[in-house]
Motif scaffolding. Structure first.
Motif, PDB file in Angstrom:
ATOM      1  N   ARG A 104      34.679  43.316  58.701  1.00 28.59           N
ATOM      2  CA  ARG A 104      34.431  44.736  58.957  1.00 28.59           C
ATOM      3  C   ARG A 104      34.625  45.552  57.684  1.00 28.59           C
ATOM      4  N   TYR A 105      35.659  45.223  56.918  1.00 29.48           N
ATOM      5  CA  TYR A 105      35.936  45.924  55.667  1.00 29.48           C
ATOM      6  C   TYR A 105      34.772  45.754  54.680  1.00 29.48           C
ATOM      7  N   VAL A 106      34.282  44.524  54.528  1.00 31.24           N
ATOM      8  CA  VAL A 106      33.169  44.250  53.620  1.00 31.24           C
ATOM      9  C   VAL A 106      31.925  45.002  54.094  1.00 31.24           C
ATOM     10  N   ASP A 107      31.689  45.022  55.392  1.00 33.36           N
ATOM     11  CA  ASP A 107      30.540  45.752  55.924  1.00 33.36           C
ATOM     12  C   ASP A 107      30.657  47.243  55.614  1.00 33.36           C
ATOM     13  N   ARG A 139      46.401  39.168  48.901  1.00 30.00           N
ATOM     14  CA  ARG A 139      46.983  38.234  49.860  1.00 30.00           C
ATOM     15  C   ARG A 139      46.566  38.694  51.252  1.00 30.00           C
ATOM     16  N   THR A 140      46.047  37.778  52.035  1.00 29.95           N
ATOM     17  CA  THR A 140      45.520  38.125  53.350  1.00 29.95           C
ATOM     18  C   THR A 140      46.568  38.026  54.450  1.00 29.95           C
ATOM     19  N   ASP A 141      47.807  37.817  54.050  1.00 26.16           N
ATOM     20  CA  ASP A 141      48.898  37.763  55.016  1.00 26.16           C
ATOM     21  C   ASP A 141      50.111  38.416  54.375  1.00 26.16           C
ATOM     22  N   ASP A 142      51.178  38.506  55.124  1.00 21.75           N
ATOM     23  CA  ASP A 142      52.396  39.095  54.564  1.00 21.75           C
ATOM     24  C   ASP A 142      53.547  38.091  54.573  1.00 21.75           C
ATOM     25  N   ILE A 143      53.207  36.836  54.349  1.00 25.57           N
ATOM     26  CA  ILE A 143      54.208  35.773  54.336  1.00 25.57           C
ATOM     27  C   ILE A 143      55.070  35.911  53.086  1.00 25.57           C
ATOM     28  N   ASP A 144      56.352  36.090  53.293  1.00 28.08           N
ATOM     29  CA  ASP A 144      57.288  36.193  52.177  1.00 28.08           C
ATOM     30  C   ASP A 144      58.134  34.930  52.039  1.00 28.08           C
ATOM     31  N   ASP A 145      57.876  33.937  52.896  1.00 29.36           N
ATOM     32  CA  ASP A 145      58.655  32.703  52.887  1.00 29.36           C
ATOM     33  C   ASP A 145      58.215  31.728  51.793  1.00 29.36           C
ATOM     34  N   LEU A 146      57.214  32.105  51.013  1.00 33.71           N
ATOM     35  CA  LEU A 146      56.696  31.225  49.977  1.00 33.71           C
ATOM     36  C   LEU A 146      56.739  31.900  48.596  1.00 33.71           C
ATOM     37  N   PRO A 147      57.925  32.315  48.165  1.00 32.94           N
ATOM     38  CA  PRO A 147      57.991  33.020  46.876  1.00 32.94           C
ATOM     39  C   PRO A 147      57.555  32.138  45.710  1.00 32.94           C
ATOM     40  N   LEU A 163      44.783  36.862  31.660  1.00 34.78           N
ATOM     41  CA  LEU A 163      43.835  37.665  32.425  1.00 34.78           C
ATOM     42  C   LEU A 163      44.539  38.904  32.937  1.00 34.78           C
ATOM     43  N   HIS A 164      43.792  39.984  33.054  1.00 36.19           N
ATOM     44  CA  HIS A 164      44.340  41.148  33.749  1.00 36.19           C
ATOM     45  C   HIS A 164      44.173  40.867  35.236  1.00 36.19           C
ATOM     46  N   TYR A 165      45.217  41.100  36.005  1.00 33.40           N
ATOM     47  CA  TYR A 165      45.115  40.852  37.433  1.00 33.40           C
ATOM     48  C   TYR A 165      45.905  41.897  38.199  1.00 33.40           C
ATOM     49  N   ASP A 166      45.481  42.109  39.420  1.00 36.17           N
ATOM     50  CA  ASP A 166      46.189  42.972  40.358  1.00 36.17           C
ATOM     51  C   ASP A 166      46.467  42.156  41.602  1.00 36.17           C
ATOM     52  N   PHE A 167      47.713  42.157  42.055  1.00 37.26           N
ATOM     53  CA  PHE A 167      48.091  41.515  43.317  1.00 37.26           C
ATOM     54  C   PHE A 167      48.178  42.597  44.378  1.00 37.26           C
ATOM     55  N   ILE A 168      47.539  42.359  45.503  1.00 39.06           N
ATOM     56  CA  ILE A 168      47.516  43.311  46.598  1.00 39.06           C
ATOM     57  C   ILE A 168      47.861  42.543  47.865  1.00 39.06           C
ATOM     58  N   THR A 169      48.559  43.166  48.774  1.00 35.82           N
ATOM     59  CA  THR A 169      48.765  42.563  50.082  1.00 35.82           C
ATOM     60  C   THR A 169      47.905  43.320  51.068  1.00 35.82           C
ATOM     61  N   GLY A 170      46.963  42.639  51.677  1.00 35.27           N
ATOM     62  CA  GLY A 170      46.071  43.271  52.642  1.00 35.27           C
ATOM     63  C   GLY A 170      44.850  43.887  51.979  1.00 35.27           C
ATOM     64  N   LEU A 171      44.013  44.499  52.809  1.00 34.97           N
ATOM     65  CA  LEU A 171      42.739  45.037  52.339  1.00 34.97           C
ATOM     66  C   LEU A 171      42.834  46.468  51.816  1.00 34.97           C
ATOM     67  N   GLY A 172      43.883  47.181  52.183  1.00 29.83           N
ATOM     68  CA  GLY A 172      43.974  48.608  51.897  1.00 29.83           C
ATOM     69  C   GLY A 172      43.843  49.005  50.441  1.00 29.83           C
TER      70      GLY A 172
END
Length: 166
Positions: free
Chosen positions: A25-28, A107-115, A130-139
């Motif tokens: 839905r987000y991609v659409d 990250r498509t989940d909010d799993i914090d058990d895998l640091p 590389l320049h990178y940005d880490f995001i949790t979720g689509l927002g």
């Protein structure tokens, strides 16, 4: 009087990863923004807008991913935490082969058990320079792209009457 021709800046955006219902839905919604030319590289068989180029491939296939990354302005990877290290390794290889210098990893989940997964992925990216940005979720994707997607249809309601405004 000279008329200026307005030039629209088009960003070629590659979105990589499995698309669940929310991501689809987000991609659409993102496809309605005329400043983006979208390509989706996914193992999922999904229905997408006709304006989106869809490539159905395994995301860990270095050759296929490298070909998909050619001539892209922005690369966005949608990755579950459990596959983060493997996916980043593949992304770095493809980015080095294509000259891509910047990645957005959501990250498509909010799993914090895998640091360890997150730490190893960040180390791989730092070593690759590389320049990178880490995001949790689509927002945050729309914010980093410079445009938040707009839903295809918005029906306003009058909060006092509860009826459709207009």
């Amino acid at each position: 009087m000279i008329k200026r021709k307005e030039v629209m800046i088009l960003k070629r955006v590659l979105i990589i990863g499995a698309l669940d219902t929310a991501a689809q839905r987000y991609v659409d919604d993102l496809s309605h923004n005329q400043q983006f030319q979208l390509t989706v590289y996914t193992p999922s068989r999904v229905r997408l807008a006709e304006s989106i180029q869809a490539l159905t491939e395994e995301v860990l296939d270095e050759g296929g991913l490298t070909a998909a990354m050619l001539d892209q302005d922005v690369v966005v990877a949608l990755v579950p935490t459990i596959r983060l290290t493997a996916m980043v390794k593949t992304l770095v290889t493809a980015a080095n082969a294509t000259g891509t210098r910047s990645l957005m990893i959501s990250r498509t989940d909010d799993i914090d058990d895998l640091p360890g997964e997150i730490r190893m992925a960040r180390q791989q990216l730092a070593q690759a320079q590389l320049h990178y940005d880490f995001i949790t979720g689509l927002g945050g994707i729309g914010t980093l792209l410079g445009s938040t997607p707009v839903p295809s249809e918005v029906i306003p309601f009058d909060p006092l009457t509860g009826q459709q405004a207009g």
